[in-house]
Enzyme design. Sequence first.
Site, PDB file in Angstrom:
ATOM      1  N   LYS A  49       0.635  -1.149  -0.050  1.00 26.02           N
ATOM      2  CA  LYS A  49      -0.035  -0.070  -0.147  1.00 26.02           C
ATOM      3  C   LYS A  49       0.866   1.307   0.037  1.00 26.02           C
ATOM      4  CE  LYS A  49      -0.295  -0.234   5.076  1.00 26.02           C
ATOM      5  NZ  LYS A  49      -1.057  -1.130   6.035  1.00 26.02           N
ATOM      6  N   ARG A 147     -11.279   0.008  13.614  1.00 23.55           N
ATOM      7  CA  ARG A 147     -11.222   0.891  12.438  1.00 23.55           C
ATOM      8  C   ARG A 147     -12.155   0.156  11.308  1.00 23.55           C
ATOM      9  NH1 ARG A 147      -4.933   1.001  10.633  1.00 23.55           N
ATOM     10  NH2 ARG A 147      -5.709  -1.104   9.972  1.00 23.55           N
ATOM     11  N   TYR A 269      15.875  29.138  10.453  1.00 23.33           N
ATOM     12  CA  TYR A 269      14.381  30.001  10.961  1.00 23.33           C
ATOM     13  C   TYR A 269      14.238  30.001  12.176  1.00 23.33           C
ATOM     14  CZ  TYR A 269      12.577  30.014   5.986  1.00 23.33           C
ATOM     15  OH  TYR A 269      12.467  30.080   4.738  1.00 23.33           O
ATOM     16  N   MET A 322      12.425  24.078   4.012  1.00 24.28           N
ATOM     17  CA  MET A 322      11.708  23.314   2.943  1.00 24.28           C
ATOM     18  C   MET A 322      12.892  22.601   2.073  1.00 24.28           C
ATOM     19  SD  MET A 322       9.181  24.914  -0.136  1.00 24.28           S
ATOM     20  CE  MET A 322       8.118  25.510   1.165  1.00 24.28           C
TER      21      MET A 322
HETATM   22  C1  LIG Z   1      -0.299  -1.990   6.652  1.00 21.30           C
HETATM   23  C2  LIG Z   1      -1.087  -3.352   7.243  1.00 21.30           C
HETATM   24  C3  LIG Z   1      -0.051  -4.228   7.187  1.00 21.30           C
HETATM   25  C4  LIG Z   1       1.379  -4.281   7.005  1.00 21.30           C
HETATM   26  O1  LIG Z   1       1.700  -3.777   8.404  1.00 21.30           O
HETATM   27  P1  LIG Z   1       3.417  -3.687   8.807  1.00 21.30           P
HETATM   28  O2  LIG Z   1       3.171  -3.181  10.343  1.00 21.30           O
HETATM   29  O3  LIG Z   1       3.873  -2.375   7.797  1.00 21.30           O
HETATM   30  O4  LIG Z   1       4.019  -4.936   8.705  1.00 21.30           O
HETATM   31  C5  LIG Z   1      -0.790  -5.479   7.466  1.00 21.30           C
HETATM   32  N1  LIG Z   1      -2.104  -5.626   7.631  1.00 21.30           N
HETATM   33  C6  LIG Z   1      -2.995  -4.783   7.287  1.00 21.30           C
HETATM   34  C7  LIG Z   1      -4.312  -4.696   7.731  1.00 21.30           C
HETATM   35  C8  LIG Z   1      -2.529  -3.517   7.276  1.00 21.30           C
HETATM   36  O5  LIG Z   1      -3.087  -2.205   7.175  1.00 21.30           O
END
Ligand SMILES: *Cc1c(COP(=O)(O)O)cnc(C)c1O
Length: 381
Positions: A49, A147, A269, A322
């Site tokens: 992802k 969630r 800054y 930046m």
């Molecule tokens: C992001 C995610 C993972 C992977 O998690 P990591 O901590 O990066 O290994 C696995 N399962 C779900 C549902 C996730 O959202």
Amino acid sequence: MNDRTAGVAGDLQHFEVAGRLTIDLAALKANWLALARRAEPAEAAAVVKADAYGLGIERVVPALSAAGCKTFFVAILSEARRVRAVAPDATVYVLEGPAFGAAPVFRDFSLRPVLGSLDEIGHWAAYCREISQPLAAAVHIDTGMTRLGLTPGEAEEIAGDPTHFDDFRLALVMSHLACADVPGNPMNGRQLRQFQAVRRHLPEAPASLANSAGTLIGGDYRFDLVRPGVAIYGGRAIATGDNPMRPVVTVEARIIRIREAAAGTPVGYGAVETLKRDSRLAILSAGYADGYIRAAGSTDERPGADVTINGRAAPVVGRVSMDLLAVDITEFEENSVQTGDYAELLGKQFTVDDLADRAGTIGYEVLTNLGRRFQHIVKDD
Ligand SMILES: *Cc1c(COP(=O)(O)O)cnc(C)c1O
């Protein structure tokens, strides 16, 4: 184009970019293989992802496929289509499930939704009925993240009426750990037991609970399929102890100026850091717009991150701008650092997680923010 302009064009890439981000595909593959061995006899998937945690779906997925990975998880549909384009035979799960009306796209691209509510299950079943095809999907059970996913109560409710599962193929039952980065956290055992209990009510199907940390914990957390993400990319999955993964990303920024400044001179800054001694500073062409977390800057009260120049640490001085960043090279031998050299912002010596620690965040956030402006270099040996 004559020879002269060809030469200039060749140099342009060198001069046009602020820095370079090198992705080590050999390390990426070695990390996935180490996790896959750790998961045995369960299968290891890969979570890709957020554009493969910022490293690029189009380069990460083919590399992991070549290493033997057959199952990928993404968050949203557009990512799934990009995975499908480079992995025509892989199994691809979409964690956020199907938006209402999106089911035909899942069918057309052979994608599997992770169904996370009674509504989603109902819609998917209705669509499968309509087209008379029992398409595969996962069902997500919420055991503690609050969630996505069915509450255990909802899971029991639909388990009482097995016709819910008549029209589609339940290919995976999954849940997600909230605290696996701390192996001793009692939440892990609670989620494990709840997942095992809910599973018994549902039709028989392969199961998946472990993210990277859960995969490294091993044992009962593995089930049939593990879903590592961050550890594949070299990130630290378990908060304590050494990180067993190989770093995958190196980020270097060009030194564009070297300057002397007297004790008492403020830097950057807000003038939040004042030099305590006569100093030599290197100004680097990278800043928070390149994903170098702004909170990694330093003040008179608090040190910031280090960068690495010629194998040696140089501390950040003042706030991160930046596009620019100042580091202290007073203790480096004179002339050992030159304008045009590269300083390593992240790599083996000062890692993604080291930067995260100094900035009060996690390696995941560092990785997924990196390098919109950098030259990307892929190495694989
Ligand atoms: C992001 C995610 C993972 C992977 O998690 P990591 O901590 O990066 O290994 C696995 N399962 C779900 C549902 C996730 O959202």
